[in-house]
Design a protein around this motif. Structure first.
Motif, PDB file in Angstrom:
ATOM      1  N   HIS A 129       0.847  -1.193   0.000  1.00 31.81           N
ATOM      2  CA  HIS A 129       0.000   0.000   0.000  1.00 31.81           C
ATOM      3  C   HIS A 129       0.881   1.241   0.000  1.00 31.81           C
ATOM      4  N   ALA A 130       0.411   2.273  -0.664  1.00 29.44           N
ATOM      5  CA  ALA A 130       1.204   3.502  -0.802  1.00 29.44           C
ATOM      6  C   ALA A 130       1.510   4.163   0.540  1.00 29.44           C
ATOM      7  N   LEU A 131       0.651   3.937   1.543  1.00 30.70           N
ATOM      8  CA  LEU A 131       0.850   4.570   2.848  1.00 30.70           C
ATOM      9  C   LEU A 131       1.652   3.707   3.826  1.00 30.70           C
ATOM     10  N   SER A 132       2.018   2.496   3.406  1.00 27.46           N
ATOM     11  CA  SER A 132       2.742   1.592   4.302  1.00 27.46           C
ATOM     12  C   SER A 132       4.042   2.194   4.827  1.00 27.46           C
ATOM     13  N   PRO A 133       4.845   2.863   3.992  1.00 26.99           N
ATOM     14  CA  PRO A 133       6.079   3.454   4.536  1.00 26.99           C
ATOM     15  C   PRO A 133       5.810   4.458   5.656  1.00 26.99           C
ATOM     16  N   TYR A 134       4.700   5.194   5.544  1.00 23.64           N
ATOM     17  CA  TYR A 134       4.365   6.164   6.595  1.00 23.64           C
ATOM     18  C   TYR A 134       3.985   5.451   7.888  1.00 23.64           C
ATOM     19  N   LEU A 135       3.242   4.350   7.753  1.00 19.91           N
ATOM     20  CA  LEU A 135       2.873   3.573   8.926  1.00 19.91           C
ATOM     21  C   LEU A 135       4.124   2.989   9.584  1.00 19.91           C
ATOM     22  N   ASP A 136       5.029   2.471   8.749  1.00 20.44           N
ATOM     23  CA  ASP A 136       6.285   1.938   9.287  1.00 20.44           C
ATOM     24  C   ASP A 136       7.088   3.030   9.979  1.00 20.44           C
ATOM     25  N   TYR A 137       7.032   4.230   9.405  1.00 15.20           N
ATOM     26  CA  TYR A 137       7.782   5.345   9.986  1.00 15.20           C
ATOM     27  C   TYR A 137       7.218   5.728  11.353  1.00 15.20           C
ATOM     28  N   MET A 138       5.894   5.693  11.485  1.00 12.81           N
ATOM     29  CA  MET A 138       5.279   5.982  12.785  1.00 12.81           C
ATOM     30  C   MET A 138       5.713   4.951  13.825  1.00 12.81           C
ATOM     31  N   ALA A 139       5.770   3.675  13.398  1.00 12.92           N
ATOM     32  CA  ALA A 139       6.236   2.631  14.310  1.00 12.92           C
ATOM     33  C   ALA A 139       7.695   2.857  14.690  1.00 12.92           C
ATOM     34  N   TYR A 140       8.472   3.311  13.720  1.00  8.83           N
ATOM     35  CA  TYR A 140       9.889   3.594  13.947  1.00  8.83           C
ATOM     36  C   TYR A 140      10.050   4.717  14.980  1.00  8.83           C
ATOM     37  N   LEU A 141       9.250   5.778  14.853  1.00  7.80           N
ATOM     38  CA  LEU A 141       9.308   6.884  15.812  1.00  7.80           C
ATOM     39  C   LEU A 141       8.886   6.427  17.208  1.00  7.80           C
ATOM     40  N   TYR A 142       7.843   5.605  17.257  1.00 11.80           N
ATOM     41  CA  TYR A 142       7.340   5.119  18.548  1.00 11.80           C
ATOM     42  C   TYR A 142       8.416   4.328  19.286  1.00 11.80           C
ATOM     43  N   GLN A 143       9.148   3.485  18.525  1.00 11.53           N
ATOM     44  CA  GLN A 143      10.182   2.665  19.149  1.00 11.53           C
ATOM     45  C   GLN A 143      11.345   3.512  19.664  1.00 11.53           C
ATOM     46  N   ARG A 144      11.533   4.700  19.081  1.00  9.25           N
ATOM     47  CA  ARG A 144      12.631   5.569  19.499  1.00  9.25           C
ATOM     48  C   ARG A 144      12.249   6.534  20.632  1.00  9.25           C
ATOM     49  N   MET A 145      10.991   6.502  21.045  1.00  7.76           N
ATOM     50  CA  MET A 145      10.548   7.408  22.109  1.00  7.76           C
ATOM     51  C   MET A 145      11.204   7.048  23.433  1.00  7.76           C
ATOM     52  N   ASP A 146      11.488   8.068  24.230  1.00  4.63           N
ATOM     53  CA  ASP A 146      11.997   7.829  25.580  1.00  4.63           C
ATOM     54  C   ASP A 146      10.900   7.187  26.422  1.00  4.63           C
ATOM     55  N   PRO A 147      11.259   6.309  27.352  1.00  4.86           N
ATOM     56  CA  PRO A 147      10.232   5.712  28.217  1.00  4.86           C
ATOM     57  C   PRO A 147       9.574   6.777  29.080  1.00  4.86           C
TER      58      PRO A 147
END
Length: 375
Positions: free
Chosen positions: A24-42
């Motif tokens: 899907h064309a929006l999949s990279p954006y969804l992956d990017y959101m997951a990437y940002l979430y994983q990098r968040m400070d606890p």
């Protein structure tokens, strides 16, 4: 940032076989959101503790009537900021009570009324060690389960020679001697809502005429709020009684309409023969010009306490103690939301009423339109 992310991930992006569904064309954006979430400070410890309580209505504790559960004690004992403030206050009081010339000959008598499982006892002894003062502690606690834990703590720490445990209600105990310092943690979210004034008025008979009470004073505050979720949660009970109850709640989805103002104040000890804990006040709130019209669903309440001299403790937003989570604000609801036109003042009346066997609050809006008296 996003192009950089795509570049970092480009080595895993392969051409898919023809029989594989197209991405899907929006999949990279969804992956990017997951990437940002994983990098968040606890989340900080305080936010982790509070997140499940956001906009969740709770009945205030009534430790004078009910014995607290072990889990409640355990939660409060984790609030190290609170006990650090108490230790600071006790240390200042000990230094004021005993000069450096008297440290080897004078033993200060300190009473902890409502000792629970011992955190204030520990804070008191640590303050004595820090200041080099000798201390004799009476730990008064009515909850028999907490007393068992308190006995174990005293034995484990080797404090038997310094601490005497009294398994009794402070209102019924006859002290064998007068205290130099009286320490308590009877404050509620609104300062006096857990009957701290009544308890300390009864306990001040333990104090010497020049004795020190910690806390020495406390003041409650309120501010009008828009809180549709809280109003709807109360309305779901379909009765008036729930609208005439104050709730402890971690305010989240609310709009604070005006700065908090002082409501009631208490000081201890108070040896005046005419002292009364009944209170009444009338407050008027001016909304900022850019607020526009709004709905008032109730009032958020807070407290600020002076433990001793310049050591304070509180949850009033402008002066709140950082990283402390023992108290959430209190919420006084209105039966019906009140419409407030732009630049119209809000006038509210508050009472603290005392009977022979109970204490309760009453509140009513007068302007911009009157509400029933809630009690």
């Amino acid at each position: 940032m996003f192009p950089k992310y795509l570049k970092e991930c480009s080595h895993v992006m392969k051409t898919t076989p023809k029989d594989t569904p197209t991405q899907h064309a929006l999949s990279p954006y969804l992956d990017y959101m997951a990437y940002l979430y994983q990098r968040m400070d606890p989340l900080p410890e305080q936010e982790r503790f509070e997140i499940n309580y956001r906009d969740f209505l709770q009945s205030p504790l009534q430790p004078l009537m009910d014995n607290l559960e072990a889990q409640t004690y355990e939660t409060f004992e984790k609030d190290t900021v609170k006990y650090t403030q108490y230790q600071r206050a006790i240390a200042k009081a000990l230094v004021d009570k005993v000069s450096d010339d008297e440290v080897s000959t004078t033993r200060t008598v300190l009473m902890v009324v409502g000792a629970g499982r011992g955190p204030l006892v520990r804070a008191s002894l640590q303050a004595a060690e820090e200041t080099g003062r000798m201390l004799k502690v009476y730990a008064v606690e009515k909850n028999p389960n907490a007393v068992i834990t308190l006995h174990s703590l005293i034995k484990l720490e080797g404090w038997e020679s310094m601490v005497t445990i009294i398994s009794s209600d402070m209102r019924c105990w006859d002290a064998p001697e007068k205290a130099d310092i009286l320490v308590s943690e009877l404050l509620g979210s609104f300062g006096d809502n857990e009957l701290s004034p009544e308890c300390l008025d009864g306990a001040q008979r333990f104090l010497k005429p020049d004795g020190i009470s910690i806390p020495s004073s406390y003041t409650s505050f309120i501010q009008p709020v828009t809180a549709s979720k809280l109003h709807n949660d109360i309305k779901a009970h379909k009765d008036i009684a729930h609208f005439e109850t104050a709730y402890v709640v971690k305010l989240h989805r609310v709009a604070r309409l005006a700065p908090p103002q002082e409501v009631f104040s208490f000081a201890h000890p108070n040896f005046s023969p005419k002292a009364t804990n009944q209170r009444y006040t009338k407050l008027q709130f001016e909304l900022p010009q850019d607020t526009g019209s709004c709905l008032v669903h109730g009032f958020a309440g807070y407290f600020d306490a002076v433990l001793y001299k310049d050591v304070h403790l509180g949850i009033e937003p402008n002066t709140c103690t950082p990283n402390m989570f023992s108290w959430f604000p209190i919420f006084f609801p209105l039966r019906k939301p009140i419409y407030v036109p732009s630049e119209s003042p809000i006038e509210v009346h508050f009472w603290r009423c005392c009977g022979a066997t109970k204490v309760w609050y009453e509140w009513a809006l007068v302007a911009p339109s009157p509400s029933p008296i809630h009690n």
